[in-house]
Scaffold this motif. Structure first.
Motif, mmCIF file in Angstrom:
data_model
loop_
_atom_site.group_PDB
_atom_site.id
_atom_site.type_symbol
_atom_site.label_atom_id
_atom_site.label_comp_id
_atom_site.label_asym_id
_atom_site.label_seq_id
_atom_site.Cartn_x
_atom_site.Cartn_y
_atom_site.Cartn_z
ATOM 1 N N ARG A 19 74.951 -79.058 -50.278
ATOM 2 C CA ARG A 19 74.776 -79.259 -48.836
ATOM 3 C C ARG A 19 75.506 -78.207 -48.010
ATOM 4 O O ARG A 19 74.984 -77.712 -47.015
ATOM 5 C CB ARG A 19 75.270 -80.649 -48.439
ATOM 6 N N ARG A 20 76.731 -77.855 -48.419
ATOM 7 C CA ARG A 20 77.528 -76.878 -47.654
ATOM 8 C C ARG A 20 76.861 -75.501 -47.635
ATOM 9 O O ARG A 20 76.745 -74.872 -46.580
ATOM 10 C CB ARG A 20 78.929 -76.781 -48.248
ATOM 11 N N HIS A 21 76.405 -75.038 -48.790
ATOM 12 C CA HIS A 21 75.765 -73.720 -48.842
ATOM 13 C C HIS A 21 74.400 -73.727 -48.142
ATOM 14 O O HIS A 21 74.048 -72.774 -47.447
ATOM 15 C CB HIS A 21 75.624 -73.252 -50.291
ATOM 16 N N ARG A 22 73.649 -74.806 -48.347
ATOM 17 C CA ARG A 22 72.345 -74.907 -47.677
ATOM 18 C C ARG A 22 72.529 -74.864 -46.162
ATOM 19 O O ARG A 22 71.812 -74.158 -45.451
ATOM 20 C CB ARG A 22 71.645 -76.199 -48.099
ATOM 21 N N LYS A 23 73.529 -75.580 -45.654
ATOM 22 C CA LYS A 23 73.787 -75.619 -44.212
ATOM 23 C C LYS A 23 74.183 -74.238 -43.685
ATOM 24 O O LYS A 23 73.783 -73.842 -42.596
ATOM 25 C CB LYS A 23 74.883 -76.650 -43.917
ATOM 26 N N ARG A 24 74.966 -73.499 -44.474
ATOM 27 C CA ARG A 24 75.341 -72.133 -44.060
ATOM 28 C C ARG A 24 74.101 -71.288 -43.840
ATOM 29 O O ARG A 24 73.988 -70.573 -42.854
ATOM 30 C CB ARG A 24 76.205 -71.468 -45.129
ATOM 31 N N TRP A 25 73.170 -71.347 -44.818
ATOM 32 C CA TRP A 25 71.945 -70.559 -44.693
ATOM 33 C C TRP A 25 71.107 -71.021 -43.498
ATOM 34 O O TRP A 25 70.536 -70.207 -42.772
ATOM 35 C CB TRP A 25 71.112 -70.645 -45.967
ATOM 36 N N GLU A 26 71.026 -72.318 -43.302
ATOM 37 C CA GLU A 26 70.196 -72.852 -42.225
ATOM 38 C C GLU A 26 70.748 -72.511 -40.843
ATOM 39 O O GLU A 26 69.976 -72.272 -39.910
ATOM 40 C CB GLU A 26 70.075 -74.377 -42.366
ATOM 41 N N GLN A 27 72.067 -72.468 -40.705
ATOM 42 C CA GLN A 27 72.678 -72.243 -39.397
ATOM 43 C C GLN A 27 73.038 -70.788 -39.113
ATOM 44 O O GLN A 27 73.371 -70.462 -37.974
ATOM 45 C CB GLN A 27 73.921 -73.114 -39.256
ATOM 46 N N CYS A 28 72.940 -69.949 -40.116
ATOM 47 C CA CYS A 28 73.330 -68.550 -39.937
ATOM 48 C C CYS A 28 72.367 -67.839 -38.981
ATOM 49 O O CYS A 28 71.153 -67.927 -39.125
ATOM 50 C CB CYS A 28 73.332 -67.853 -41.302
ATOM 51 N N LYS A 29 72.927 -67.154 -38.007
ATOM 52 C CA LYS A 29 72.115 -66.370 -37.073
ATOM 53 C C LYS A 29 72.248 -64.883 -37.349
ATOM 54 O O LYS A 29 71.296 -64.130 -37.214
ATOM 55 C CB LYS A 29 72.521 -66.678 -35.636
ATOM 56 N N ARG B 75 65.269 -71.349 -45.345
ATOM 57 C CA ARG B 75 64.963 -71.462 -43.912
ATOM 58 C C ARG B 75 63.480 -71.708 -43.651
ATOM 59 O O ARG B 75 63.060 -71.856 -42.517
ATOM 60 C CB ARG B 75 65.438 -70.208 -43.192
ATOM 61 N N GLN B 76 62.677 -71.740 -44.721
ATOM 62 C CA GLN B 76 61.233 -71.968 -44.625
ATOM 63 C C GLN B 76 60.589 -71.036 -43.607
ATOM 64 O O GLN B 76 59.910 -71.455 -42.676
ATOM 65 C CB GLN B 76 60.952 -73.433 -44.295
ATOM 66 N N SER B 77 60.830 -69.744 -43.813
ATOM 67 C CA SER B 77 60.326 -68.712 -42.906
ATOM 68 C C SER B 77 59.890 -67.498 -43.712
ATOM 69 O O SER B 77 60.550 -67.121 -44.677
ATOM 70 C CB SER B 77 61.429 -68.302 -41.926
ATOM 71 N N ASP B 78 58.790 -66.901 -43.308
ATOM 72 C CA ASP B 78 58.309 -65.685 -43.973
ATOM 73 C C ASP B 78 58.913 -64.419 -43.379
ATOM 74 O O ASP B 78 58.643 -63.322 -43.858
ATOM 75 C CB ASP B 78 56.780 -65.598 -43.890
ATOM 76 N N PRO C 225 61.664 -61.517 -42.658
ATOM 77 C CA PRO C 225 62.706 -60.948 -43.521
ATOM 78 C C PRO C 225 64.015 -61.723 -43.355
ATOM 79 O O PRO C 225 64.423 -62.042 -42.235
ATOM 80 C CB PRO C 225 62.835 -59.504 -43.021
ATOM 81 N N PHE C 226 64.626 -62.048 -44.460
ATOM 82 C CA PHE C 226 65.867 -62.819 -44.492
ATOM 83 C C PHE C 226 65.755 -64.109 -43.679
ATOM 84 O O PHE C 226 66.727 -64.573 -43.095
ATOM 85 C CB PHE C 226 67.060 -61.976 -44.057
ATOM 86 N N GLY C 227 64.563 -64.667 -43.657
ATOM 87 C CA GLY C 227 64.366 -65.949 -42.982
ATOM 88 C C GLY C 227 64.621 -65.903 -41.493
ATOM 89 O O GLY C 227 64.848 -66.926 -40.875
ATOM 90 N N GLY C 228 64.600 -64.720 -40.916
ATOM 91 C CA GLY C 228 64.843 -64.575 -39.474
ATOM 92 C C GLY C 228 66.301 -64.326 -39.126
ATOM 93 O O GLY C 228 66.637 -64.213 -37.954
ATOM 94 N N ILE C 229 67.157 -64.228 -40.142
ATOM 95 C CA ILE C 229 68.568 -63.926 -39.888
ATOM 96 C C ILE C 229 68.681 -62.451 -39.505
ATOM 97 O O ILE C 229 68.111 -61.582 -40.168
ATOM 98 C CB ILE C 229 69.431 -64.204 -41.135
#
Length: 84
Positions: free
Chosen positions: A26-36, A62-65, A67-71
């Protein structure tokens, strides 16, 4: 470190295993999801295959096509220090 942030350990496994590892934590998944913005220093030390794995992980988590999920990626380093 980047590997610690990403939750991938050494990152030697196949990318699908790495994605599963991040999704289960959960901690790592949340980092990826919230990273801007992801700032990577000493980019010349990073292999192309690991950078590709990170791109795939970000896209899938991030369920995005994009690059880098939009990060937004900021990559820097001294390219005269080591060959890229």
């Amino acid at each position: 470190t980047l590997n610690s942030f990403a939750g991938i350990g050494l990152g030697n496994e196949a990318v699908d295993k790495l994605v599963d590892r991040v999704k289960r934590n959960r901690r790592h998944r949340k980092r990826w999801e919230q990273c801007k913005i992801l700032f990577i220093d000493e980019i010349s030390m990073l292999s192309a295959s690991l950078l590709d794995k990170l791109d795939t992980i970000a896209r899938k988590i991030r369920q995005s096509d994009e690059p880098f999920g939009g990060i937004q990626m900021i990559l820097c380093g001294d390219f005269h220090q080591l060959p890229p």
